[in-house]
Design an enzyme around this catalytic site. Structure first.
Site, mmCIF file in Angstrom:
data_model
loop_
_atom_site.group_PDB
_atom_site.id
_atom_site.type_symbol
_atom_site.label_atom_id
_atom_site.label_comp_id
_atom_site.label_asym_id
_atom_site.label_seq_id
_atom_site.Cartn_x
_atom_site.Cartn_y
_atom_site.Cartn_z
ATOM 1 N N VAL A 1 -20.402 90.702 17.783
ATOM 2 C CA VAL A 1 -20.586 91.945 17.017
ATOM 3 C C VAL A 1 -19.354 92.838 17.059
ATOM 4 C CG1 VAL A 1 -23.114 91.976 17.166
ATOM 5 C CG2 VAL A 1 -21.767 93.061 18.973
ATOM 6 N N GLY A 2 -18.362 92.489 17.844
ATOM 7 C CA GLY A 2 -17.141 93.300 17.888
ATOM 8 C C GLY A 2 -16.040 92.577 18.623
ATOM 9 N N THR A 3 -14.814 92.733 18.137
ATOM 10 C CA THR A 3 -13.654 92.168 18.826
ATOM 11 C C THR A 3 -12.560 93.218 18.848
ATOM 12 O OG1 THR A 3 -12.729 91.284 16.779
ATOM 13 C CG2 THR A 3 -14.138 89.802 18.049
ATOM 14 N N GLY A 4 -11.636 93.063 19.754
ATOM 15 C CA GLY A 4 -10.513 93.998 19.828
ATOM 16 C C GLY A 4 -9.545 93.552 20.892
ATOM 17 N N ASP B 1 -11.807 108.291 22.838
ATOM 18 C CA ASP B 1 -11.768 107.461 21.627
ATOM 19 C C ASP B 1 -13.038 107.650 20.803
ATOM 20 O OD1 ASP B 1 -10.604 105.761 19.793
ATOM 21 O OD2 ASP B 1 -11.158 103.915 20.842
ATOM 22 N N LYS C 1 -20.312 93.021 26.769
ATOM 23 C CA LYS C 1 -18.882 93.237 26.539
ATOM 24 C C LYS C 1 -18.123 92.415 27.566
ATOM 25 C CE LYS C 1 -15.363 96.849 26.044
ATOM 26 N NZ LYS C 1 -15.116 98.301 25.941
ATOM 27 N N ILE D 1 -14.179 91.072 23.728
ATOM 28 C CA ILE D 1 -15.189 90.720 22.732
ATOM 29 C C ILE D 1 -16.533 91.321 23.136
ATOM 30 C CG2 ILE D 1 -15.839 88.551 23.886
ATOM 31 C CD1 ILE D 1 -15.802 87.246 21.103
ATOM 32 N N VAL D 2 -17.337 91.690 22.136
ATOM 33 C CA VAL D 2 -18.713 92.136 22.389
ATOM 34 C C VAL D 2 -19.629 91.190 21.629
ATOM 35 C CG1 VAL D 2 -20.409 93.997 22.197
ATOM 36 C CG2 VAL D 2 -18.001 94.555 22.598
ATOM 37 N N PHE E 1 -9.346 94.683 23.713
ATOM 38 C CA PHE E 1 -10.056 94.725 24.995
ATOM 39 C C PHE E 1 -10.720 93.395 25.307
ATOM 40 C CE2 PHE E 1 -12.972 95.911 21.637
ATOM 41 C CZ PHE E 1 -14.053 95.084 21.889
#
Length: 412
Positions: free
Chosen positions: A78-81, A197, A101, A85-86, A83
């Site tokens: 559901v999310g990457t960056g 943030d 996360k 992965i989620v 940092f």
């Protein structure tokens, strides 16, 4: 509204986090993960894949608690960056959905995000359930933060409206931004954390209850007066001007600026200050607020007082927004988006603003008739607040229901 997967189905390649991640902000040295009780967690080997992978870990076992094995099926990213992965996962024992996360962990240092999340417990802050470590075949160590799963982000909720040329209904603007400020009031006062943030992508929304929660504390820090922090923090559109000016001794009022930008974006349907780089970001701010005075520049960063800026007059706030905008919304935005950090209202003062009075009405409900999410069950964030402010924050009908028995009573 359905949840949309973000990013590729496989985790990005991750480089080890350097010790200075998140800034001249020093990370705490950790000599040995296994001997650190605060960080103790099961280490799982061979955890390379994400989607479709089953992860089993052991929780409990402290203070005489029985040990318990929990298994998670990783369902989708559901999310990457940068940092890590989620991913969304399901607990096989209970059927509960969670968000995990997964971040690469430098074995020499403690993870600040984990330390801060352990301190927090609030309806408007995403909650940490537990954590565990995992390794890969390349002997990399990952920290996995298991958190409650909230299906939507404020970014996607707003996009839902703008993609069909609609404005977000003002009631939802009030409901979401009130909860953002309530979450900020808590983290700023109880654990003393600055998020650093705040942006629509880091604000989770439950589409059924419309509860809104701060998430992603990967940049967060407890700010200590007199201690330097990095200025290159916060996503550009939401970055406070003192950060653009390179200030290193800023305060949690940078979160207030960011939240003001989020409020303006919900009202406008697009970012208020869409700068393409740091200099352009400052230009976008000056186009609305006008050129900062020498005193305002000194408040942001004393080293910049001799710089010459083009003299531009402030654009009247009522012309920034459309004609039918409630004057209370414009007034609140103007109190949040001030050059001088000390002149911005606090998160708790923002919650008490008349813009949110509709939420305090005795018969306030969601547009579909369902009850509002919890809005007045304040925690430690009321400590130090004046009786007058508490009276404005907690409606009389709520005080009557509780027989005045809330923890920080406002007096007679």
């Amino acid at each position: 509204m359905t949840s949309i997967p973000l990013g590729p189905p496989q985790p990005p390649s991750l480089a080890p986090q350097p010790p200075h991640l998140h800034g001249g902000d020093s990370l705490k040295r950790r000599p040995d993960i296994d001997n650190d009780k605060e960080m103790s967690a099961a280490v799982i080997e061979g955890n390379d894949a994400v989607t479709g992978h089953i992860i089993s870990t052991t929780i409990g076992g402290k203070n005489g608690e029985p040990k318990q094995t929990i298994s998670y099926m990783a369902e989708r990213v559901v999310g990457t960056g940068s940092f890590g992965i989620v991913f969304q996962a399901k607990c096989l024992e209970t059927g509960e959905s969670v968000a995990i996360k997964k971040v690469l962990q430098d074995r020499r240092y403690k993870n600040r995000e984990l330390q801060l999340m352990r301190l927090m417990d609030h309806p408007n802050v995403v909650s940490l359930k537990h954590c565990f470590f995992s390794t890969t075949t390349r002997d990399e160590l990952f920290l996995n933060l298991v958190m409650e799963y909230v299906p939507e982000t404020l970014y996607r909720v707003l996009k839902h409206y703008t993609s069909s040329n609609q404005r977000m209904p003002i009631f939802y603007v009030k409901l979401y931004t009130y909860q953002i400020f309530r979450g900020l009031a808590y983290i700023h006062t109880a654990p003393g954390v600055c998020h650093r943030d705040v942006k629509p992508q880091n604000l989770l929304v439950d589409p059924l209850t419309h509860q809104c929660k701060l998430c992603d504390f990967g940049s967060a820090k407890v700010l200590v007066k007199g201690e330097a922090n990095i200025s290159y923090i916060c996503s550009r559109y939401y970055r406070a001007p003192e950060l653009i000016f390179g200030a290193t001794e800023y305060t949690s009022s940078i979160d207030i600026w960011s939240a003001g930008c989020v409020l303006a974006e919900l009202l406008l349907g697009q970012p208020l200050f869409p700068g393409e780089n740091s200099v352009d970001q400052l230009v976008e701010i000056i186009k609305v607020l006008g050129t900062p005075t020498r005193e305002e520049i000194r408040c942001m960063n004393p080293n910049y007082t001799d710089f010459r800026f083009p003299q531009i007059k402030a654009h009247p706030w009522h012309k920034v927004f459309h004609k039918r905008m409630p004057p209370e919304a414009i007034d609140l935005a103007s109190r949040l988006l001030q050059y001088s950090p000390s002149l911005r209202c606090t998160a708790l003062e923002a919650c008490a603003h008349p813009f949110f009075n509709e939420l305090r009405e005795p018969n306030a409900r969601l547009p579909n008739g369902r009850p509002l999410p919890p809005l007045f069950n304040f925690k430690q964030e009321l400590s130090g607040a004046s009786p007058e402010l508490i009276n404005r924050l907690i409606p009389e009908h709520v005080r009557r229901q509780m027989n005045g028995g809330f923890p920080f009573q406002a007096g007679p």
